[in-house]
Design an enzyme around this catalytic site. Structure first.
Site, PDB file in Angstrom:
ATOM      1  CG  HIS A 167       9.514   8.499 -15.556  1.00 54.02           C
ATOM      2  ND1 HIS A 167       8.396   8.947 -15.008  1.00 54.02           N
ATOM      3  CD2 HIS A 167      10.649   9.069 -14.818  1.00 54.02           C
ATOM      4  CE1 HIS A 167       8.895   9.825 -14.069  1.00 54.02           C
ATOM      5  NE2 HIS A 167      10.312   9.986 -13.962  1.00 54.02           N
ATOM      6  CB  CYS A 198       4.742   8.505 -17.977  1.00 48.97           C
ATOM      7  SG  CYS A 198       6.697   8.505 -17.744  1.00 48.97           S
ATOM      8  CD  GLU A 247       5.906   4.625 -16.822  1.00 50.20           C
ATOM      9  OE1 GLU A 247       7.178   5.094 -16.898  1.00 50.20           O
ATOM     10  OE2 GLU A 247       5.106   4.572 -15.784  1.00 50.20           O
ATOM     11  CD  GLU A 258      -3.092   0.708   2.418  1.00 49.78           C
ATOM     12  OE1 GLU A 258      -3.307   1.668   2.846  1.00 49.78           O
ATOM     13  OE2 GLU A 258      -3.278  -0.780   2.483  1.00 49.78           O
ATOM     14  CB  CYS A 277       4.772  10.271 -13.298  1.00 45.41           C
ATOM     15  SG  CYS A 277       5.353  10.390 -14.735  1.00 45.41           S
TER      16      CYS A 277
HETATM   17 ZN   LIG Z   1       6.829   8.707 -15.386  1.00 46.42          ZN
END
Ligand SMILES: [Zn+2]
Length: 229
Positions: free
Chosen positions: A103, A136, A105, A65, A133
């Site tokens: 990143h 991305c 992605e 979590e 994020c």
């Molecule tokens: Zn990102």
């Protein structure tokens, strides 16, 4: 041993951009501007490979979590390309962003699938340790918008900063752009374990789900449903 190779030196030494599936280099040669642009991309610290080490999987993919200490994104991908005749070609591997400005992605679209052949249909599936994020997500939306023959399914272990209104808006835009976003179920973690994690030869171990895997999946699935409703 780890089948890791940094994209940086490979891209710097090779005359053509680093690619896991050599076939997309062919039509890049017909597009010298695009090829030049790719070669001139600044170096970034992206690790690519076919299978990731066991300890990375166990730590990075765990659907806790609160993801403290997990500041990297691991992205496992399957790219299926279908021609007009129905023949399907597939490639797979993983990407990891390591304190890089790009990143994972974004790196996927820069290094793994820089161009899509308009004659083929692309079905891409990502298994990512956490959801994208906002930046991305925006890149994904733009890519899907201009690449009509590309379908993307993203399965994520955790939701990243989902309490942020900016991130929630980005996830909604992803959905509107046709990107399918799902939380990884225990079976999906098992799929990643079997297909993307290093297995010792002749001694492949069965996937061992952690104690709260199902509970955490349900927690994130509810959060995602609330965001996307
Ligand atoms: Zn990102």
């Amino acid at each position: 041993m780890a089948q890791k190779e940094a994209a940086v030196p490979e891209a710097a030494e090779a005359p053509a951009p680093a690619s896991q599936n050599g076939e997309d280099l062919e039509h890049l040669e017909e597009d010298p501007e695009k090829l030049k642009e790719l070669i001139e991309l600044p170096p970034f610290e992206i690790v690519t490979g076919e299978r990731l080490p066991v300890h990375y999987f166990k730590f990075q993919f765990r659907n806790v979590e609160y993801s403290s200490g997990r500041n990297k994104t691991f992205l496992c991908y399957v790219v299926e390309m279908q021609g007009k005749g129905g023949q399907v070609q597939a490639s797979r591997g993983y990407l990891e962003d390591e304190h890089a400005t790009n990143h994972a992605e974004e790196a996927f679209f820069n290094t793994i699938l820089p161009t899509c052949d308009p004659a083929l249909r692309y079905n891409v599936t990502w298994y990512v340790s956490s959801s994208p994020c906002a930046a991305c997500a925006d890149r994904i939306v733009k890519t899907l918008g201009k690449t009509k023959n590309l379908r993307l399914l993203i399965l994520v272990g955790r939701l990243f900063m989902w309490e942020e209104p900016e991130v929630q808006a980005a996830l909604k835009k992803l959905k509107e752009a046709g990107c399918k976003l799902r939380i990884m179920k225990p079976q999906d973690f098992e799929y990643v374990w079997q297909n993307f994690v290093e297995q010792e030869e002749g001694d492949s171990k069965a996937f061992e789900p952690w104690e709260d895997i199902q509970e955490n999946f349900l927690y994130y699935e509810q959060k995602l449903a609330d965001i996307l409703q």
